[in-house]
Motif scaffolding. Structure first.
Motif, PDB file in Angstrom:
ATOM      1  N   VAL A  66     -29.013  14.485 -25.035  1.00 34.60           N
ATOM      2  CA  VAL A  66     -29.696  13.879 -26.111  1.00 34.60           C
ATOM      3  C   VAL A  66     -29.107  12.584 -26.396  1.00 34.60           C
ATOM      4  N   THR A  67     -27.895  12.354 -26.867  1.00 37.72           N
ATOM      5  CA  THR A  67     -27.200  11.109 -26.953  1.00 37.72           C
ATOM      6  C   THR A  67     -27.336  10.177 -25.554  1.00 37.72           C
ATOM      7  N   PHE A  68     -27.410  10.824 -24.330  1.00 35.34           N
ATOM      8  CA  PHE A  68     -27.650  10.111 -23.338  1.00 35.34           C
ATOM      9  C   PHE A  68     -28.995   9.421 -23.305  1.00 35.34           C
ATOM     10  N   LEU A  69     -30.137  10.251 -23.594  1.00 37.60           N
ATOM     11  CA  LEU A  69     -31.324   9.472 -23.634  1.00 37.60           C
ATOM     12  C   LEU A  69     -31.417   8.587 -24.882  1.00 37.60           C
ATOM     13  N   GLU A  70     -30.883   8.645 -25.661  1.00 34.34           N
ATOM     14  CA  GLU A  70     -30.874   7.939 -26.912  1.00 34.34           C
ATOM     15  C   GLU A  70     -30.301   6.504 -26.602  1.00 34.34           C
ATOM     16  N   LYS A  71     -29.223   6.474 -25.828  1.00 34.54           N
ATOM     17  CA  LYS A  71     -28.493   5.564 -25.665  1.00 34.54           C
ATOM     18  C   LYS A  71     -28.310   4.706 -24.458  1.00 34.54           C
ATOM     19  N   THR A  72     -28.949   5.443 -23.199  1.00 38.17           N
ATOM     20  CA  THR A  72     -29.103   4.717 -22.212  1.00 38.17           C
ATOM     21  C   THR A  72     -29.904   3.610 -22.355  1.00 38.17           C
ATOM     22  N   GLY A  73     -29.927   2.652 -21.120  1.00 33.73           N
ATOM     23  CA  GLY A  73     -30.553   1.106 -21.233  1.00 33.73           C
ATOM     24  C   GLY A  73     -32.064   1.562 -21.538  1.00 33.73           C
ATOM     25  N   ALA A  74     -32.497   0.756 -22.524  1.00 35.93           N
ATOM     26  CA  ALA A  74     -33.859   1.051 -23.175  1.00 35.93           C
ATOM     27  C   ALA A  74     -34.936   0.614 -21.740  1.00 35.93           C
ATOM     28  N   TYR A  75     -34.332  -0.079 -20.663  1.00 38.31           N
ATOM     29  CA  TYR A  75     -35.510  -0.394 -19.482  1.00 38.31           C
ATOM     30  C   TYR A  75     -35.525   0.791 -18.701  1.00 38.31           C
ATOM     31  N   ARG A  76     -34.593   1.624 -18.888  1.00 41.09           N
ATOM     32  CA  ARG A  76     -34.621   3.168 -18.011  1.00 41.09           C
ATOM     33  C   ARG A  76     -34.821   4.333 -18.966  1.00 41.09           C
ATOM     34  N   ARG A  77     -34.972   4.167 -20.065  1.00 43.55           N
ATOM     35  CA  ARG A  77     -35.169   5.715 -20.937  1.00 43.55           C
ATOM     36  C   ARG A  77     -36.149   6.328 -20.725  1.00 43.55           C
ATOM     37  N   ASP A  78     -37.567   5.662 -20.550  1.00 43.91           N
ATOM     38  CA  ASP A  78     -38.754   6.505 -19.827  1.00 43.91           C
ATOM     39  C   ASP A  78     -38.395   7.160 -18.713  1.00 43.91           C
ATOM     40  N   LEU A  79     -38.093   6.406 -17.792  1.00 48.84           N
ATOM     41  CA  LEU A  79     -37.768   6.907 -16.462  1.00 48.84           C
ATOM     42  C   LEU A  79     -37.070   8.252 -16.365  1.00 48.84           C
ATOM     43  N   ARG A  80     -35.836   8.212 -17.536  1.00 52.03           N
ATOM     44  CA  ARG A  80     -34.941   9.513 -17.218  1.00 52.03           C
ATOM     45  C   ARG A  80     -35.760  10.464 -17.945  1.00 52.03           C
ATOM     46  N   ARG A  81     -36.562  10.219 -19.202  1.00 49.94           N
ATOM     47  CA  ARG A  81     -37.270  11.165 -20.109  1.00 49.94           C
ATOM     48  C   ARG A  81     -38.402  12.029 -18.980  1.00 49.94           C
ATOM     49  N   ALA A  82     -38.682  11.390 -18.010  1.00 54.24           N
ATOM     50  CA  ALA A  82     -39.708  12.097 -16.919  1.00 54.24           C
ATOM     51  C   ALA A  82     -38.891  13.027 -16.248  1.00 54.24           C
ATOM     52  N   GLU A  83     -37.590  12.511 -15.956  1.00 57.24           N
ATOM     53  CA  GLU A  83     -36.864  13.749 -15.340  1.00 57.24           C
ATOM     54  C   GLU A  83     -36.216  14.629 -16.089  1.00 57.24           C
TER      55      GLU A  83
END
Length: 646
Positions: free
Chosen positions: A534-551
């Motif tokens: 949760v904290t990772f997805l909230e704080k990872t770079g905005a340019y890659r957040r949706d890419l990581r949510r897909a995974e």
């Protein structure tokens, strides 16, 4: 009196800062709990640290040689090699590593483009280098990401992606080879977009909209009208990789998994919208290809169970022939502008990466670079065995088998202590590449090294790739448990001395394995790993957040958020009972430093020894030699103490 002493002790324990581990500074490194490095270890590791490798960048025009990327000092820079086995002339001199080296197709413009960030922050800027004058000019501004550069055929323009509009979405821009004037935005969209290839007349641009490892889309962009037309508009989700425009402009060559569990090379006819799969005879992923300048030949690489092979395809007859090269990994292929030679990099467990060319008429292999290996006899290095072990679930009534590369040490008596290495990604794959640190573990410490490609790894088909997505995340951790079961059954392996190591997503696997199998592991090494999804997805770079949510899943959904919190190592940190080494870059935009520091605090509450190495001038992984060297010292000392009990 006893009551007074008890309350004094309670007061001390609750004082701010009590029990806080004191660290110390060593250059750009912040260090906690790591002992002083013995001079003997420094001497023993020195030959393994003085290892270099070379990667191919591009061909220079008029037989002037090639550009390569290699490290002679602290970081990798671009060099010119005029002829095979020639002197490496360094062209760029920065404190930060550089990437790119893309030569302008117009021989009248003696330029190449490269990118560079600052201290690992991944805010890459584009630079232009004049290889006749040595002058460097920056073409883009700071505080944004610039990537995916593609020259047009004339060499007067280049396309690239950038997040400069909002820091999140990748728009596509057109830049000029002549200067850094304002770049023209030719495509403004949400998500990750990149330029793939220009049409032969440079009027159209093939672009990709990347959603996830399992889903992407190709479009043709009319540069003048800005009209965007999707190609191959089918309802199924398709994953595309690279593509080339046919020389006559009437079709496209690309790789996709539309017709198979694996990515095949496909010809797409733009006139009648038909697709022709070209590599059905090879039931593996086609991972790289290039089209010859004449358009009559495609060189392509297949990844066959972690082993790469080079093939050539005749674009008229569609016949395929294999190039029989020495064993090793092959990547970075590119035809010479005259079409007579093909350049590539060859790497193996015994040899670092070096640049070779293949003369297509004479069928002769020419080596351009000879990378140093610190005086080591690489013939003594270990080549791994490809093994498969059963895991917890089954396919068609038979146990699912997990592929892994198994390195056995030489010169040591079994049973061997074991180090499990987990790759990142998760949409990645461990390949038997050259690693001096792995060879040190084998030859100097007597460790057996096993690198599994658990579910979610690439290279084994799209179904295998998706097995760990979303709510199936911990099935990947169970594959690590199955490997521990396999280790217990091998008489030559010591099941009482097993360590686990990994970076990025591999770091998450380390932490998760130590939660679930702490009683079966001796220790763990976590490099820039995810500790809380949760904290990772909230704080990872905005340019890659949706890419990581897909995974991993979307943490904004309450049900998914609850699941991600439940399985996160931080939530279960009280179950980690074995020593841990954490390695982190302070400027990491992918897995922020907070992911490391919160798991360190939590595990130390268990009275567990936790070592910490923080590089203040690094991002996602250590790219500077001095920092990487110290991290090697730390890992070796840690394993000697907690795996070998020395």
């Amino acid at each position: 009196m006893k009551k007074i002493l008890f309350f004094i002790l309670i007061l001390i324990l609750t004082l701010p800062g009590y029990g806080k581990t004191k660290g110390y500074q060593k250059g750009s490194l912040y260090i906690e709990k790591i002992p002083e490095i013995p001079s003997r270890l420094i001497a023993d590791l020195l030959p393994y640290q003085n290892v270099h490798h070379a990667s191919f960048c591009d061909w220079l025009p008029d037989d002037k040689g090639i550009l390569i990327r290699t490290r002679l000092g602290d970081v990798a820079q671009i060099h010119l090699v005029a002829h095979p086995a020639g002197f490496r002339k360094q062209l760029t001199f920065f404190k930060e590593p550089v990437a790119g080296g893309l030569v302008c197709p117009d021989p009248e413009k003696p330029f190449f483009l490269f990118t560079k960030d600052s201290a690992g922050n991944e805010l890459n800027r584009i630079y232009r280098y004049n290889y006749k004058t040595g002058k460097i000019q920056v073409l883009t501004r700071e505080s944004s990401r610039y990537r995916a550069i593609k020259w047009n055929n004339r060499g007067d323009k280049f396309a690239f992606s950038s997040t400069k509009r909002n820091g999140k979405d990748y728009d596509i821009y057109l830049g000029s080879a002549d200067g850094p004037e304002d770049h023209q935005c030719i495509l403004k969209q949400e998500g990750y977009w990149r330029a793939v290839d220009f049409s032969p007349d440079d009027k159209r641009l093939l672009v990709e909209h990347y959603v996830s490892a399992n889903e992407s889309y190709y479009y043709i962009l009319n540069i003048k009208t800005k009209k965007l037309t999707r190609i191959n508009p089918v309802t199924q989700k398709i994953s595309y990789d690279d593509a080339r425009w046919a020389k006559d402009g009437k079709g496209l060559y690309f790789t996709s998994d539309q017709f198979s569990d694996f990515k095949q090379l496909v010809y797409h006819d733009l006139v009648d919208q038909k697709n022709i799969p070209l590599t059905r005879s090879i039931p593996w992923d086609i991972v790289d290809f290039d089209l010859s300048p004449s358009g009559d030949t495609i060189a392509f690489i297949s990844n066959e169970n972690g082993i790469t092979k080079l093939y050539f395809l005749n674009t008229k007859t569609h016949t395929i022939t294999q190039a029989h090269l020495p064993e090793g990994l092959i990547y970075g292929i590119k035809f010479k502008p005259d079409g007579k030679e093909l350049a590539f990099v060859r790497n193996s467990s015994k040899t670092p990466g070096d640049v070779y060319t293949l003369n297509l008429k004479k069928k002769t292999l020419v080596r351009w670079t000879y990378s140093e290996v610190g005086g080591l006899n690489t013939e003594l290095f270990v080549t791994p065995e490809l093994i498969h072990y059963p895991t917890f679930d089954s396919i068609n009534g038979e146990p699912r088998m997990i592929p892994a590369f198994y390195y056995r040490p030489t010169g040591f008596k079994p049973p061997y202590p074991v180090l499990i290495i987990c790759h990142g990604g998760p949409e990645s794959q461990y390949l038997p590449f050259f690693s001096s640190l792995t060879q040190f573990y084998l030859n100097e410490m007597g460790l057996a090294v096993i690198a599994p490609n658990i579910r979610g790894s690439s290279g084994y088909g799209k179904e295998y790739l998706m097995l760990d997505n979303g709510y199936h995340r911990e099935d990947a951790v169970k594959d690590i448990g199955a490997l521990l079961d396999w280790i217990e059954k091998q008489p030559e392996l010591d099941q009482t001395r097993v360590a686990i190591s990994g970076g990025s997503y591999g770091g998450y696997l380390v932490l998760a394995a130590m939660v679930h199998y702490s009683n079966r592991l001796s220790c763990g090494i976590d490099a820039c790993g995810i500790s809380n999804f949760v904290t990772f997805l909230e704080k990872t770079g905005a340019y890659r957040r949706d890419l990581r949510r897909a995974e991993y899943g979307d943490e904004r959904d309450p049900q998914m958020r609850e699941f991600l919190q439940k399985i996160s190592p931080l939530t279960n940190a009280d179950r980690i009972k074995k020593p841990l080494l954490v390695i982190q870059g302070a400027n990491d935009p992918r897995v922020p430093v907070a992911e490391a520091e919160q798991i360190i605090r939590a595990v130390r509450k268990n009275r567990v020894d936790v070592w910490y190495l923080l590089a203040e001038d690094e991002g996602h992984g250590f790219r500077k030699k001095a920092n990487r060297d110290f991290s090697y010292y730390a890992q070796i000392l840690f394993l000697k103490k907690y795996l070998l009990n020395r």
